[in-house]
Enzyme design. Structure first.
Site, PDB file in Angstrom:
ATOM      1  N   CYS A  96      -0.572 -11.418 -24.176  1.00 40.42           N
ATOM      2  CA  CYS A  96      -1.336 -12.660 -24.081  1.00 40.42           C
ATOM      3  C   CYS A  96      -1.240 -13.218 -22.661  1.00 40.42           C
ATOM      4  CB  CYS A  96      -0.783 -13.685 -25.073  1.00 40.42           C
ATOM      5  SG  CYS A  96      -1.508 -15.324 -24.906  1.00 40.42           S
ATOM      6  N   HIS A 124      13.237 -13.067 -30.643  1.00 40.01           N
ATOM      7  CA  HIS A 124      11.795 -12.811 -30.675  1.00 40.01           C
ATOM      8  C   HIS A 124      11.397 -11.945 -29.479  1.00 40.01           C
ATOM      9  CE1 HIS A 124       7.454 -13.561 -30.675  1.00 40.01           C
ATOM     10  NE2 HIS A 124       7.592 -13.984 -31.928  1.00 40.01           N
ATOM     11  N   GLU A 126       8.783 -11.862 -27.645  1.00 36.09           N
ATOM     12  CA  GLU A 126       8.197 -12.607 -26.515  1.00 36.09           C
ATOM     13  C   GLU A 126       9.300 -13.165 -25.618  1.00 36.09           C
ATOM     14  OE1 GLU A 126       6.275 -16.912 -25.590  1.00 36.09           O
ATOM     15  OE2 GLU A 126       5.530 -15.958 -27.419  1.00 36.09           O
ATOM     16  N   SER A 224       6.344 -13.855 -38.174  1.00 34.15           N
ATOM     17  CA  SER A 224       5.601 -14.544 -37.122  1.00 34.15           C
ATOM     18  C   SER A 224       6.249 -15.877 -36.777  1.00 34.15           C
ATOM     19  CB  SER A 224       4.157 -14.786 -37.583  1.00 34.15           C
ATOM     20  OG  SER A 224       3.514 -15.723 -36.744  1.00 34.15           O
TER      21      SER A 224
END
Length: 240
Positions: A96, A124, A126, A224
């Protein structure tokens, strides 16, 4: 029974972009998403049915025919980028753009010898990718106690602090944790709210909607971060 669907329900820009990039490779040989492209089991299953099978970690790339490795929307660690390229695969980067912006911020902060504080979930992908850009001068925090312990430790010495956030972190919680740093006025800090606009919009809408209904349903992947944060926000104003 009246059913109200949130206006912002559905894929955000970054996820939609990653999914479209992956589907553009359907039918091609030797296409491998590195890690789950997005946290949506149904999409992952559909991609696998089209021959696009997920590689869970770098060790799983050994013995693969040279092909195209798709980097997931959450991004990956810097060392994983290097491994993929050295293995001879073409990289299709579906990270992203909002996450890539944080990578850039953190790299520049590290180059200035600032200590990077990442507000988010250290497990996580990310956040792990972001942390890899900060090298050794970084820490991941996600609650009040950890923030206070970090400040008391003084591990950062005289260095300026650069504070960023996981893109899907709870906005109100991020502001609260930043306030703890700001109350310690002796600390030289640079705060960057890197929660993406789509996340802010959805969290605000979810809270407003949950407060007006008899029951609230959050649909999304259990792994998520987006889904979990929306659930926590809705639960705080709607017991059912």
């Amino acid at each position: 029974m009246e059913v109200i669907v949130a206006k912002s329900a559905g894929f955000c820009f970054g996820v939609k972009r990653a999914v479209e990039m992956a589907y553009s490779q359907a039918g091609n040989e030797n296409v491998y998403p590195f890690g789950p492209l997005i946290h949506n089991e149904e999409v992952i299953k559909d991609l696998e049915n089209k021959g696009i099978k997920v590689i869970e970690d770098v060790s799983g790339t050994d013995g693969l025919k040279k092909g195209t490795m798709i980097v997931r929307a959450h991004g990956i660690k810097q060392e994983e980028y290097s491994f993929i390229e050295q293995a001879g695969h073409k990289v299709m980067d579906a990270t992203c753009p909002f996450v890539l912006k944080i990578h850039k911020i953190v790299k520049e902060a590290a180059d200035r010898n600032e200590y990077v504080v990442i507000i988010g979930d250290e497990n996580h992908p990310e956040v792990q990718g972001i942390k890899s850009c900060a090298r050794d001068n970084s820490v991941v925090l996600d609650n009040e106690n950890d923030v206070k312990k970090f400040i008391e430790s003084g591990v950062f010495g005289e260095k300026k602090l650069c504070i960023v956030s996981q893109t899907t972190f709870n906005l109100n919680k991020f502001k609260y944790l930043v306030e703890i740093f700001q109350k310690n006025s002796y600390i030289n800090i640079n705060v960057l709210n890197t929660i993406c606009n789509a996340t802010e919009e959805r969290q605000a809408e979810a809270a407003a909607l949950a407060a007006t209904v008899d029951a609230m349903i959050v649909i999304g992947g259990r792994s998520s971060s987006n889904t979990q944060k929306l659930y926590e926000i809705c639960k705080s104003v709607c017991d059912n």
